[in-house]
Design an enzyme around this catalytic site. Structure first.
Site, mmCIF file in Angstrom:
data_model
loop_
_atom_site.group_PDB
_atom_site.id
_atom_site.type_symbol
_atom_site.label_atom_id
_atom_site.label_comp_id
_atom_site.label_asym_id
_atom_site.label_seq_id
_atom_site.Cartn_x
_atom_site.Cartn_y
_atom_site.Cartn_z
ATOM 1 N N GLN A 41 32.068 119.371 -3.360
ATOM 2 C CA GLN A 41 32.833 119.292 -2.107
ATOM 3 C C GLN A 41 32.894 117.827 -1.650
ATOM 4 O O GLN A 41 33.640 117.485 -0.745
ATOM 5 C CB GLN A 41 32.148 120.095 -1.008
ATOM 6 N N ASN A 42 32.067 117.001 -2.290
ATOM 7 C CA ASN A 42 31.930 115.612 -1.844
ATOM 8 C C ASN A 42 33.138 114.788 -2.262
ATOM 9 O O ASN A 42 33.745 115.026 -3.302
ATOM 10 C CB ASN A 42 30.644 114.998 -2.416
ATOM 11 N N VAL A 43 33.467 113.835 -1.420
ATOM 12 C CA VAL A 43 34.628 112.967 -1.687
ATOM 13 C C VAL A 43 34.166 111.546 -2.026
ATOM 14 O O VAL A 43 34.970 110.643 -2.140
ATOM 15 C CB VAL A 43 35.563 112.951 -0.449
ATOM 16 N N HIS A 103 37.617 118.705 -2.704
ATOM 17 C CA HIS A 103 38.160 118.163 -1.455
ATOM 18 C C HIS A 103 38.740 116.767 -1.612
ATOM 19 O O HIS A 103 38.937 116.066 -0.623
ATOM 20 C CB HIS A 103 37.067 118.158 -0.371
ATOM 21 N N CYS A 130 55.573 112.518 1.720
ATOM 22 C CA CYS A 130 56.061 112.995 0.397
ATOM 23 C C CYS A 130 54.926 113.298 -0.572
ATOM 24 O O CYS A 130 55.149 113.834 -1.653
ATOM 25 C CB CYS A 130 57.030 111.960 -0.192
ATOM 26 N N CYS A 180 59.037 105.823 1.046
ATOM 27 C CA CYS A 180 59.917 106.821 1.710
ATOM 28 C C CYS A 180 59.834 106.681 3.223
ATOM 29 O O CYS A 180 60.503 107.398 3.953
ATOM 30 C CB CYS A 180 59.497 108.244 1.292
ATOM 31 N N GLY A 216 22.525 121.153 -1.872
ATOM 32 C CA GLY A 216 22.846 120.239 -0.768
ATOM 33 C C GLY A 216 24.090 120.604 0.002
ATOM 34 O O GLY A 216 24.856 119.732 0.413
ATOM 35 N N SER A 236 25.590 123.322 3.200
ATOM 36 C CA SER A 236 25.287 124.309 4.254
ATOM 37 C C SER A 236 26.042 125.606 3.983
ATOM 38 O O SER A 236 25.890 126.572 4.714
ATOM 39 C CB SER A 236 25.682 123.739 5.622
ATOM 40 N N ASN A 272 18.172 123.150 -1.222
ATOM 41 C CA ASN A 272 18.696 122.668 0.046
ATOM 42 C C ASN A 272 17.555 122.403 1.013
ATOM 43 O O ASN A 272 16.540 123.115 0.963
ATOM 44 C CB ASN A 272 19.671 123.710 0.641
#
Ligand code: BV8
Ligand code: ZN
Length: 246
Positions: free
Chosen positions: A103-105, A121, A132, A152, A189, A191, A215
């Site tokens: 889920q980490n970016v 994510h 666009c 654009c 890690g 929730s 966790n």
């Protein structure tokens, strides 16, 4: 001697499992110095992620949303993977069929050397056009009242998935396939509150996987997990890898 008791069933699976899947969340990057979302450090200028990581927030105040992402990019540019990230590289090299769903970016799994990473994510270091959707490779300088523009004419935004937005189809279907066929699934890690990411461990469990949670705090997954380690992933994962190598 490690103070962490690893159940016999998990030790056997570490030896015999063919397909393994892992879901990680912000907790695995906490020991690298990246703030998590729901801990006290999850607040930024009294805002919560749910208030800023949305299309509405960007339309209302793109400057504020960009300020938040610039602040997080600064942190991420200075951090390194921790032993938890490297332990997952070892696991990937050990198992025949291993999928890392994150889920980490922050991109730290790839920096550590993980190859098969599904970024549900997106990635905070990438940008795209708000209108666009074209990827934007240019530099992003946020000056007072000025948001960089695409050819654009659309405004440039971080290429991450905001609340209320669909996740990348390829990442989601890949994650679901890997979760449903996993014999062993680690939720690490997170929730386990944000969907559809949090439904991956449940899909694995429903299809007969042995579910391990690592966790700091209990989560909605804890009572359905077969084995729960309450502690730091940067300490527990290397111990599990050590047992694997015995
Ligand atoms: C969608 C990218 C549908 C941006 C993020 C009501 C019920 C169920 C769902 C919903 C609902 N209302 C709305 C929804 C849907 C919503 C959602 O799930 N909301 C939640 C808050 C209830 N989901 C969405 O909107 C998703 N899209 O559903 O679209 C749709 C359908 C039709 C048409 C259109 C759309 C999109 C969700 C993606 C949002 N983007 N991030 C950015 O980062 O800027 S989510 C964000 O939260 C991060 O990605 C983060 O990873 C993720 C989850 O948080 P965690 O990773 O778990 O982090 P957290 O801080 O919460 O927990 C860390 C844990 O680690 C803690 O438990 C702590 O104890 C532990 N820990 C700390 N240190 C350590 C540790 N553990 C081990 N070791 C340590 N050292
Ligand atoms: Zn555009």
């Amino acid at each position: 001697m490690s103070m962490v008791e690893i159940p016999e069933k998990l030790i056997n699976l570490l030896r015999t499992a063919r397909s393994v899947a892992v879901l990680t969340g912000a907790g695995i990057s906490a020991e690298s110095g990246v703030p998590t979302f729901r801990g006290e450090e999850g607040l930024w200028k009294k805002f919560r992620a749910e208030e800023l990581a949305t299309v509405e927030a960007f339309m209302q105040n793109p400057q504020l949303v960009w300020e938040w992402y610039m602040y997080r990019r600064e942190i991420i540019n200075d951090v390194r993977p921790n032993p938890g990230h490297y332990a997952l590289v070892d696991l990937e090299n050990h198992f025949e069929d291993f999928t890392l769903i994150t889920q980490n970016v922050d991109g730290l799994h790839r920096t550590a050397g993980s190859k098969k990473v599904l970024e549900l994510h997106g990635n905070i270091l990438c940008n795209k056009c708000f209108e666009c959707g074209e990827p934007y490779e240019g530099e992003v300088e946020i000056k007072e009242g000025e948001i960089p523009r695409c050819d654009c004419g659309g405004r440039i935004r971080p290429d991450v998935v905001w609340f209320g937005e669909l996740l990348p189809a390829a990442a989601i279907s890949g994650a679901l396939d890997a979760s449903e066929k996993a014999e062993l699934f680690f939720s690490i890690g997170t929730s386990a509150l944000v969907h559809p990411a949090a439904s991956m461990p449940m899909a694995a469990k429903r299809n007969g996987a042995y579910l391990v949670e690592i966790n700091l705090d209990p989560t909605p997954l804890s009572e359905m997990a077969d084995c729960v380690f309450h502690g730091k992933s940067g300490e527990i994962l290397p111990l599990i890898v050590e047992r694997l190598k015995e």
